[in-house]
Design an enzyme around this catalytic site. Structure first.
Site, short mmCIF file in Angstrom:
data_model
loop_
_atom_site.label_atom_id
_atom_site.label_comp_id
_atom_site.label_asym_id
_atom_site.label_seq_id
_atom_site.Cartn_x
_atom_site.Cartn_y
_atom_site.Cartn_z
N HIS A 43 9.69 1.71 6.68
CA HIS A 43 8.84 1.78 7.87
C HIS A 43 9.19 0.61 8.78
CE1 HIS A 43 4.59 2.79 9.58
NE2 HIS A 43 5.33 2.20 10.49
N ARG A 45 9.20 -1.67 11.93
CA ARG A 45 8.30 -1.89 13.06
C ARG A 45 9.04 -2.66 14.14
NH1 ARG A 45 4.50 -1.44 8.79
NH2 ARG A 45 2.69 -0.21 9.41
N GLU A 70 9.57 6.12 8.34
CA GLU A 70 8.25 6.20 8.95
C GLU A 70 8.19 5.30 10.18
OE1 GLU A 70 5.50 6.67 4.90
OE2 GLU A 70 5.53 4.77 6.02
N THR A 100 -0.79 -2.98 8.68
CA THR A 100 -0.31 -1.78 7.99
C THR A 100 -0.91 -0.58 8.70
OG1 THR A 100 -0.09 -0.69 5.83
CG2 THR A 100 -2.20 -1.76 6.33
N HIS A 190 -0.67 5.80 0.99
CA HIS A 190 -1.44 4.61 1.37
C HIS A 190 -2.45 4.27 0.27
CE1 HIS A 190 -2.08 1.66 4.62
NE2 HIS A 190 -3.22 1.47 3.98
N GLY A 213 4.44 2.12 -1.95
CA GLY A 213 5.16 0.87 -1.82
C GLY A 213 4.40 -0.32 -2.34
N HIS A 214 3.33 -0.70 -1.65
CA HIS A 214 2.64 -1.95 -1.96
C HIS A 214 2.18 -2.01 -3.41
CE1 HIS A 214 0.29 -5.57 -1.05
NE2 HIS A 214 -0.64 -5.04 -1.82
#
Length: 238
Positions: A43, A45, A70, A100, A190, A213-214
């Site tokens: 993802h 940014r 993403e 996030t 999420h 992920g996290h």
């Protein structure tokens, strides 16, 4: 079996905190796939505070499973996706300063914009998914954007589950039933974790893919990446 796509943003966060190239995101992507992951998610940014645009280009040759990119479809992101041509692009309406992702698309309000962006990706044979809250109206309206899939935003489910409230899954079940009826594929992500993933998988009909992920990286700090990936795969099997 629901596919597991491993989000490696946190690996890039760790690397960036020290400078240099340790840990190496390309090597982690290779290892995750070797350990059984069925996809790699990134993802990027605009401020590149974790995954960098350069990383996305470097990862393309080594992702042999499914590459899922993403992000908010700003011009720079769209150009990157069209250049890399991942198997899937997931559109997320996050603000530039968001820590996030914290909300799904209003698929009614942003229908025309999403239609335009999705049409461009589909012309380039890239499967599309859009991040949505567990609201049946938003899922139903998603069909008018032309997207192939939705990704259910699961933060609230995870929060309720951690409190022992398994009824928190009901809006997600309802949305999944709507999506299945309308022919939309279902992804989710999420705050999914080893603690809550099995219950979610067992109750969401037609769940195709989860992106984690996290929690996965945090769990791997204690238990090891290979072990944690295989724990997820075991819990996601039918």
């Amino acid at each position: 079996m629901t596919k597991l796509s491993v989000n490696i943003n946190k690996i890039a966060t760790l690397r960036n905190s020290r400078g240099g190239d340790v840990p190496n995101v390309v090597q982690v992507a290779k290892d995750a796939q070797k350990f059984g992951a069925e996809g790699i998610t990134v993802h990027p940014r605009p401020d590149e505070r974790h995954i960098r645009y350069r990383d996305v280009l470097d990862l393309r040759p080594v992702v042999k499973t499914e590459f899922n990119i993403e992000g908010n479809p700003v011009e720079k992101f769209i150009d990157l996706v069209l250049k890399v041509k991942p198997e899937q692009v997931t559109l997320v309406p996050d603000a530039e300063d968001a820590i996030t992702s914290n909300a799904g698309w209003d698929t009614l309000k942003h229908r025309d914009f999403l239609q335009e962006v999705i049409a461009e990706f589909k012309r380039n044979n890239i499967r599309t998914s859009i991040f949505v809250d567990p609201d049946p109206k938003m899922v139903e309206a998603a069909t008018n954007t032309g997207t192939d899939r939705i990704e259910l935003y699961t933060e609230e489910y995870a929060r309720q589950y951690s409190k022992g409230n398994k009824a928190g899954i009901r809006p997600y079940v309802e949305c999944a039933e709507v999506a299945n009826k309308l022919g939309l594929g279902i992804n989710a992500g999420h705050d999914l974790s080893l603690e809550n993933i099995e219950y979610f998988k067992k109750n969401i009909p037609g769940l195709l893919e989860v992106s984690i992920g996290h929690a996965l990286i945090a769990e791997a700090l204690y238990q090891g990446l290979e072990y944690v990936i295989n724990q997820y795969l075991s819990l996601l099997r039918d």
